[in-house]
Motif scaffolding. Structure first.
Motif, short mmCIF file in Angstrom:
data_model
loop_
_atom_site.label_atom_id
_atom_site.label_comp_id
_atom_site.label_asym_id
_atom_site.label_seq_id
_atom_site.Cartn_x
_atom_site.Cartn_y
_atom_site.Cartn_z
N TYR A 1 4.67 -9.66 7.15
CA TYR A 1 3.59 -8.68 7.01
C TYR A 1 2.45 -9.16 7.90
O TYR A 1 2.11 -10.36 7.91
CB TYR A 1 3.14 -8.59 5.54
N TYR B 1 -6.07 -4.69 3.29
CA TYR B 1 -4.83 -3.95 3.04
C TYR B 1 -5.19 -2.50 2.78
O TYR B 1 -6.16 -2.20 2.06
CB TYR B 1 -4.10 -4.53 1.82
N TYR C 1 -0.02 -9.35 1.63
CA TYR C 1 1.43 -9.47 1.52
C TYR C 1 1.89 -9.05 0.13
O TYR C 1 2.88 -8.31 -0.02
CB TYR C 1 1.85 -10.91 1.80
N MET D 1 1.67 -5.39 -0.59
CA MET D 1 2.82 -4.74 0.02
C MET D 1 4.05 -4.85 -0.89
O MET D 1 4.77 -3.87 -1.14
CB MET D 1 3.13 -5.36 1.37
#
Length: 669
Positions: A334, A340, A371, A374
């Motif tokens: 990522y 994000y 990360y 995600m």
């Protein structure tokens, strides 16, 4: 003539019926009904119950944590009391005349001919000054009683304390307990009450009509001896228990350490704590009231009752579940630009730092929020946004296998569940279909409505150390001379993750300590794998969190440390955990490359400012019921009207939680 003759038979029949009725009644009373026999025996026989000594409690190496010490009750038989110098007697007991009259009236109400407690739990030192003069006061004598004493004054919340039984205890016991008996109220004393209390003995004594003792009935043939309670061997290691309490002095939080290969709890620190000896003896009622007034709640057992956002310590769980379900691999990368994007939200990463391209191990090592955002969205969105409810509950069920959201069934009372929200919870807030993964994305990094107890956090580390299973944590490993453990504590609890998926997570956790956020807490010569965390707290500075296990190969100890209102996990929780780990593994503490020492942390004061803490300085009287439930007799306490408790913070919807829910916009660091 015939008429008189007939009446004679009738009258005779009546007398015969009366005689037979009387004989039948006598037969019933003397042969069948034993009530009058018991009444008669009650005039000459009395059953005196002999209470056994409670079993001692030891640490895992045989060190005594709690044992018994002789205390003395002053007893009174009102019918035997003759005129004496009341003022002088009151001086001996350190009470006033009004208190004397109150207690004596209570004794008379109980029974004029049977003795009852007049003054209780005198220490041997106090009793020595009274004993030599007690004969000057007819009707008063003494009765020895064995109560608890704590040689090292440690592990108060773990051990718990005992108190006098109340009516409800007596009813529930089926007649075993009687007024004046003692029972475990909190901690292990309560959990293992039936083992620790032993078996009561009975002594039958003869008394004459003037209530004078005449000796033992039938030479003691019908007496039964008291049997002392069983010895308990706990799993605690007093070395690290005492160290942990010293390190957490003047701090709010807890330390829980567990042996991963057995589930045995090695360290159980709740801070602030108290000296358990304060809950024994003549002044226990006043001592308890003072402890209740402490706004930092020393009676609150934080390892199992406090609940905090787990923060970064939760991140490996999502990664492991996603690996198992084939949504990511250790090589999945990522690119982190420092934030994000979720829906229409831009959520910052750790300190808005851009981590660049990270794989699983590096994301753990650098605590990359992006990360794990995600990963969380992959888990919740894999069947499309229209199926968020069902996939969210699948995620929740997988997380619950790690022991979150439910009790671990520790052999201690009052264990909390923490909080692992269901989809129905968000349906009520946003209505069904009105929320997405982006709405609850803070759960992916251990924030939002997710809450865990320190025990649960330490248990997660055991699961990672064991590559996929844990033993239920427990505190007692032996009863008497036998290593007796409940069956459920010997069974492996698998979390549904194959063992090979743990290695990249553990690689990242080792990097956290070797050269990451916890590098200052690295232990020379010991490979410790850990994870720092900073759990958001809307009542002040964030909570410092650190979880770890060591060594990496064949782990011997897993630990969770939380220091409330102390900022980043690397600053306070991680160093404290490293000292506990090294002390347990080596029985010594070496110099850290960073130069940090245990003494610095022992001396530091991190108590939260009361103006921002959950409890306020304003107080109200302690309800008698509250103290009575703790086994504290309030009937003869000198300062009852002045004992106070702090008011609850009305803003806190869950007063049992040590940390309220954080703001969703604030992300874990």
């Amino acid at each position: 003539m015939n008429k008189f003759f007939g009446r004679r038979y009738i009258i005779s029949g009546i007398f015969i019926v009366l005689i037979l009725t009387l004989l039948g009644r006598l037969f019933y009373l003397q042969i069948i009904d034993d009530r009058y026999l018991l009444y008669a025996q009650g005039n000459v026989l009395r059953r005196v119950y002999v209470n056994p000594a409670r079993g001692p409690i030891l640490d895992r190496n045989g060190k005594i944590l709690v044992q018994n010490q002789a205390f003395y009750d002053i007893m009174v038989t009102p019918s035997q009391v003759k005129p004496f110098d009341t003022t002088e007697f009151c001086k001996l007991l350190d009470i006033d005349t009004a208190e004397f009259n109150k207690r004596f009236a209570k004794a008379v109400k109980y029974s004029r001919n049977q003795q009852s407690v007049f003054d209780k739990q005198l220490t041997p030192e106090d009793f020595a000054a009274i004993q030599e003069r007690l004969s000057e006061f007819p009707g008063f004598n003494f009765s020895p009683r064995y109560l608890r004493t704590y040689p090292d004054s440690t592990a108060a919340q773990f051990l718990g304390f005992i108190g006098e039984v109340h009516d409800n205890d007596i009813k529930k016991s089926g007649g075993y307990y009687h007024p004046g008996d003692f029972i475990g109220v909190t901690g292990v004393e309560r959990s293992y009450e039936k083992v620790l209390r032993g078996k009561r003995g009975v002594q039958n004594l003869m008394y004459d009509s003037h209530n004078r003792a005449k000796g033992v009935y039938a030479g003691g043939a019908y007496d039964t001896a008291a049997v002392a309670g069983e010895r308990l061997t706990s799993s605690l290691d007093i070395r690290i228990q005492k160290l942990g309490e010293e390190l957490m002095k003047n701090k709010v939080g807890s330390i829980v350490a567990i042996e991963p290969s057995t589930g045995e709890i090695l360290c159980y620190v709740s801070s602030p704590t108290y000296d358990p000896n304060l809950m024994v003896g003549h002044d226990r009622g006043n001592n308890a009231a003072e402890l209740y007034k402490d706004p930092y709640k020393p009676f609150f057992s934080r390892p199992i009752q406090a609940a905090y956002p787990p923060g970064s310590s939760f991140k490996p769980i999502d990664a492991l579940i996603a690996e198992q379900e084939g949504l990511i691999t250790p090589q999945t990368t990522y690119f982190c630009p420092g934030y994000y994007v979720s829906g229409n939200r831009h959520i910052k990463c750790y300190h808005s730092e851009a981590h660049g391209t990270v794989d699983l191990a590096k994301a753990v090592a650098e605590s990359c929020n992006g990360y794990f955002f995600m990963v969380f969205e992959k888990l919740v969105n894999r069947y499309g946004w229209k199926n968020t409810d069902s996939t969210f509950n699948i995620w929740r069920n997988n997380v619950s296998k790690f022991g979150l959201g439910g009790r671990l069934d520790l052999d201690m009372p009052s264990e909390a569940r923490g909080n692992l929200p269901k989809a129905s919870y968000y349906d009520k807030i946003y209505h069904k279909g009105g929320w997405r993964s982006s709405t609850v994305i803070s759960l992916g990094i251990g924030q939002g409505e997710l809450l865990a107890t320190p025990l649960q956090l330490a248990n997660i580390e055991c699961t990672i150390a064991n590559h996929g299973f844990y033993y239920r944590p427990h505190l007692i490993k032996g009863i008497g001379d036998k290593n007796i453990i409940k069956d459920e504590y010997t069974q492996k609890n698998y979390v549904g993750i194959d063992s090979q998926y743990f290695e990249p997570v553990i690689d990242g956790m080792q990097a956290v300590v070797e050269n990451g956020t916890a590098a200052a807490s690295k232990i020379p010569g010991i490979v410790m794998c850990g994870k720092t965390g900073t759990a958001d707290n809307s009542h002040g500075e964030a909570h410092s969190v650190f979880v770890a296990f060591a060594p990496r190969d064949n782990p011997k100890i897993a630990v969770a440390v939380i220091v409330e209102n102390s900022g980043q996990g690397a600053s306070w929780a991680a160093p404290i955990a490293s000292f506990i780990v090294e002390k347990y593994l080596r029985d010594s503490i070496s110099t850290r490359p960073s130069g940090i020492t245990p003494q610095y942390f022992m001396d530091a004061n991190r108590l939260p400012d009361l103006s921002t803490y959950q409890q306020k300085l304003k107080s109200k009287p302690v309800p008698k019921d509250t103290l009575n439930k703790m086994g504290i007799d309030t009937s003869d306490r000198k300062r009852q009207g002045r004992d106070t408790l702090p008011k609850k913070d009305k803003k806190q919807s869950k007063p049992h939680l040590a940390a309220v829910l954080p703001k969703k916009e604030e992300d874990e660091h």
